[in-house]
Design an enzyme around this catalytic site. Structure first.
Site, PDB file in Angstrom:
ATOM      1  N   ASP A   9     -10.352   1.963  -2.567  1.00  0.00           N
ATOM      2  CA  ASP A   9     -11.453   1.222  -1.922  1.00  0.00           C
ATOM      3  C   ASP A   9     -12.055   0.187  -2.874  1.00  0.00           C
ATOM      4  OD1 ASP A   9     -11.101   2.644   0.362  1.00  0.00           O
ATOM      5  OD2 ASP A   9     -12.958   3.802   0.246  1.00  0.00           O
ATOM      6  N   ASN A  24      -3.425   4.143  -4.085  1.00  0.00           N
ATOM      7  CA  ASN A  24      -4.102   5.301  -3.478  1.00  0.00           C
ATOM      8  C   ASN A  24      -3.507   6.618  -3.978  1.00  0.00           C
ATOM      9  OD1 ASN A  24      -6.078   4.249  -1.797  1.00  0.00           O
ATOM     10  ND2 ASN A  24      -4.630   3.829  -0.150  1.00  0.00           N
ATOM     11  N   ASP A  81      -1.600  -9.698   1.645  1.00  0.00           N
ATOM     12  CA  ASP A  81      -1.412  -8.251   1.663  1.00  0.00           C
ATOM     13  C   ASP A  81      -1.288  -7.764   0.218  1.00  0.00           C
ATOM     14  OD1 ASP A  81      -0.388  -6.048   3.891  1.00  0.00           O
ATOM     15  OD2 ASP A  81       0.402  -5.671   1.883  1.00  0.00           O
ATOM     16  N   GLU A 103      -5.061  -2.982   3.909  1.00  0.00           N
ATOM     17  CA  GLU A 103      -5.052  -3.842   2.710  1.00  0.00           C
ATOM     18  C   GLU A 103      -4.592  -5.239   3.082  1.00  0.00           C
ATOM     19  OE1 GLU A 103      -2.346  -2.638   4.102  1.00  0.00           O
ATOM     20  OE2 GLU A 103      -0.930  -2.961   2.453  1.00  0.00           O
ATOM     21  N   HIS A 139      -8.281   7.533  -3.154  1.00  0.00           N
ATOM     22  CA  HIS A 139      -8.807   6.556  -2.198  1.00  0.00           C
ATOM     23  C   HIS A 139     -10.035   5.809  -2.690  1.00  0.00           C
ATOM     24  CE1 HIS A 139      -5.962   7.453   0.922  1.00  0.00           C
ATOM     25  NE2 HIS A 139      -6.569   6.590   1.702  1.00  0.00           N
TER      26      HIS A 139
HETATM   27  N1  LIG Z   1      -8.273   3.226  -0.125  1.00  0.00           N
HETATM   28  C1  LIG Z   1      -7.950   2.727   1.072  1.00  0.00           C
HETATM   29  N2  LIG Z   1      -6.658   2.721   1.469  1.00  0.00           N
HETATM   30  C2  LIG Z   1      -6.356   2.193   2.674  1.00  0.00           C
HETATM   31  C3  LIG Z   1      -7.345   1.665   3.517  1.00  0.00           C
HETATM   32  N3  LIG Z   1      -6.733   1.195   4.641  1.00  0.00           N
HETATM   33  C4  LIG Z   1      -5.393   1.454   4.487  1.00  0.00           C
HETATM   34  N4  LIG Z   1      -5.156   2.041   3.291  1.00  0.00           N
HETATM   35  C5  LIG Z   1      -3.876   2.467   2.738  1.00  0.00           C
HETATM   36  O1  LIG Z   1      -3.080   1.343   2.385  1.00  0.00           O
HETATM   37  C6  LIG Z   1      -1.731   1.780   2.236  1.00  0.00           C
HETATM   38  C7  LIG Z   1      -0.795   0.709   2.761  1.00  0.00           C
HETATM   39  O2  LIG Z   1       0.490   1.092   2.421  1.00  0.00           O
HETATM   40  P1  LIG Z   1       1.807   0.369   2.936  1.00  0.00           P
HETATM   41  O3  LIG Z   1       1.546  -0.260   4.287  1.00  0.00           O
HETATM   42  O4  LIG Z   1       2.939   1.320   2.821  1.00  0.00           O
HETATM   43  O5  LIG Z   1       2.032  -0.858   1.987  1.00  0.00           O
HETATM   44  P2  LIG Z   1       2.068  -0.991   0.410  1.00  0.00           P
HETATM   45  O6  LIG Z   1       2.123   0.327  -0.294  1.00  0.00           O
HETATM   46  O7  LIG Z   1       0.943  -1.895   0.020  1.00  0.00           O
HETATM   47  O8  LIG Z   1       3.455  -1.719   0.165  1.00  0.00           O
HETATM   48  P3  LIG Z   1       3.828  -3.243   0.352  1.00  0.00           P
HETATM   49  O9  LIG Z   1       2.858  -3.838   1.347  1.00  0.00           O
HETATM   50  O10 LIG Z   1       5.218  -3.222   0.886  1.00  0.00           O
HETATM   51  O11 LIG Z   1       3.730  -3.901  -0.973  1.00  0.00           O
HETATM   52  C8  LIG Z   1      -1.628   3.113   2.972  1.00  0.00           C
HETATM   53  O12 LIG Z   1      -1.470   4.131   2.033  1.00  0.00           O
HETATM   54  C9  LIG Z   1      -2.982   3.241   3.673  1.00  0.00           C
HETATM   55  O13 LIG Z   1      -3.415   4.599   3.753  1.00  0.00           O
HETATM   56  C10 LIG Z   1      -8.718   1.686   3.071  1.00  0.00           C
HETATM   57  O14 LIG Z   1      -9.657   1.250   3.725  1.00  0.00           O
HETATM   58  N5  LIG Z   1      -8.973   2.237   1.849  1.00  0.00           N
END
Ligand SMILES: Nc1nc2c(ncn2[C@@H]2O[C@H](COP(=O)(O)OP(=O)(O)OP(=O)(O)O)[C@@H](O)[C@H]2O)c(=O)[nH]1
Length: 349
Positions: free
Chosen positions: A226, A217, A209, A252, A222
């Protein structure tokens, strides 16, 4: 013509690469009256091409998949088969070679643009007529188009990695294979103890992860988010071995199935990937890190339990500083994670 149609219907009725391979060599063997037909994988490792059979049919016998006897080897260097190496280098549709015993071998690479990662090999005691080559060429075009279609449904459109649906199928297959292997092992006296002392090769599942991805983001937008996902997918593909399988699980989160590895090797490979990400300079974004949780795959556990354990190890890494890889069993044996057995699965507190 009836036989050709029957084969086409059979080929396009599958939703699985393995069955499609079996179906295409059965068709080609029958249509060419060949003594042997094989589907070969052409794999490029550090700029060198290697050849590995993945399905075979011998006249009069059912077609079968070829198991790779040495999963750590990419196969036979293509330089050992000069006729095929020349055909690939010249981007030719096929090449025919007669050996000392008078057998004709026909190789037909499946070209996708300027790349061929699959090739058909057909062996016959008599020369191929231009009609036969023409019909086989048609069958291969259908095979190539259908393979493309299957690839499309199995892959994530952003990163090109295998998708979640494919993961379920592949994990089920891996569990089946490792269950059969474990069942077939009747250990002689003393062997059990010896195995416990030397490190056994196992299959592993790692959940990866991206750390603080929401921040990427939010800060850069975004599109840059990406791009980070695409670059991490590339680092995954280059850090893991050809026989391992890399999936984008969604968002992610990525999952890797590592085949036949000792614990030490699995740790080394996962750590190498974690470091590759840490040291990579992501355009605009700069530094990005990942956390990893991993666990050995056991044929006797349900997929949901295996995944749950890797997730628990990932959660531990996330809540203890991130940018680290944690092994589930080590956390449990070190008293850092606790499991309580309930029914036949394990639950965490
Ligand atoms: N650019 C982009 N962002 C994505 C995609 N899929 C999910 N996300 C974003 O990934 C982010 C995941 O955030 P969180 O689950 O809070 O986790 P994190 O900020 O990585 O924090 P930790 O995992 O605790 O380190 C969210 O803001 C989603 O909108 C994608 O295909 N493209």
């Amino acid at each position: 013509m009836d036989s050709l149609l029957k084969h086409m219907v059979d080929m396009t009725g599958h939703r699985d690469h393995t069955m499609l391979d079996i179906s295409v060599i059965s068709a080609v063997q029958e249509l060419a009256c060949a003594s042997l037909a094989r589907v070969l994988t052409l794999a490029s490792v550090r700029g060198q091409l290697y050849v590995r059979p993945r399905a075979v049919v011998v006249a009069g016998q059912p077609a079968r998949m070829e198991e790779n006897p040495d999963p750590s080897s990419p196969g036979e260097p293509i330089a050992n088969i000069p006729a095929l190496a020349g055909c690939i280098a010249r981007h030719e549709a096929f090449v025919d070679q007669v050996d000392a015993t008078g057998n004709h071998t026909l190789w037909l690479p499946i070209w996708l643009g300027d790349k061929a990662d699959t090739c058909l090999e057909i062996v016959n005691p008599t020369p191929y007529t231009s009609d036969t080559i023409h019909i086989i060429g048609g069958v291969l075009s259908v095979y190539r188009n259908f393979q493309n279609l299957l690839d499309y449904s199995e892959r994530d459109s952003l990163t090109g990695l295998l998708n979640r649906k494919t993961f379920d199928d592949q994990l089920a297959k891996m569990l089946l294979a490792s269950g059969a292997e474990q069942d077939s092992l009747t250990l002689p006296p003393g062997e059990q103890e010896r195995r416990q002392h030397c490190q056994e090769e196992k299959q592993w599942l790692a959940v990866i992860d991206v750390d603080h991805f929401k921040h990427v983001n939010d800060r850069f937008g975004h599109l840059y988010g990406d791009e980070v996902l695409i670059l991490i997918a590339n680092l995954l593909t280059s850090s893991f071995r050809a026989q391992d399988r890399v999936f984008r699980f969604g968002g992610e989160e990525f999952v890797v199935l590592l085949r036949s590895s000792t614990l030490d090797n699995a740790k080394k490979i996962i750590e190498r990937f974690r470091l590759n990400v840490e040291q990579h300079d992501f355009p605009q974004v700069g530094k990005v890190t990942v956390s990893v949780g991993f666990v050995a795959i056991s044929a006797y556990e349900a997929p949901v339990v295996i995944l749950g354990r890797a997730d628990q190890a990932l959660y531990y890494a996330k809540s203890h500083g991130r940018n680290m890889a944690c092994h589930y069993d080590e956390l449990v044996s070190g008293g850092l994670l606790q499991t309580v057995e309930s029914n036949d699965t394990a639950e965490f507190f």
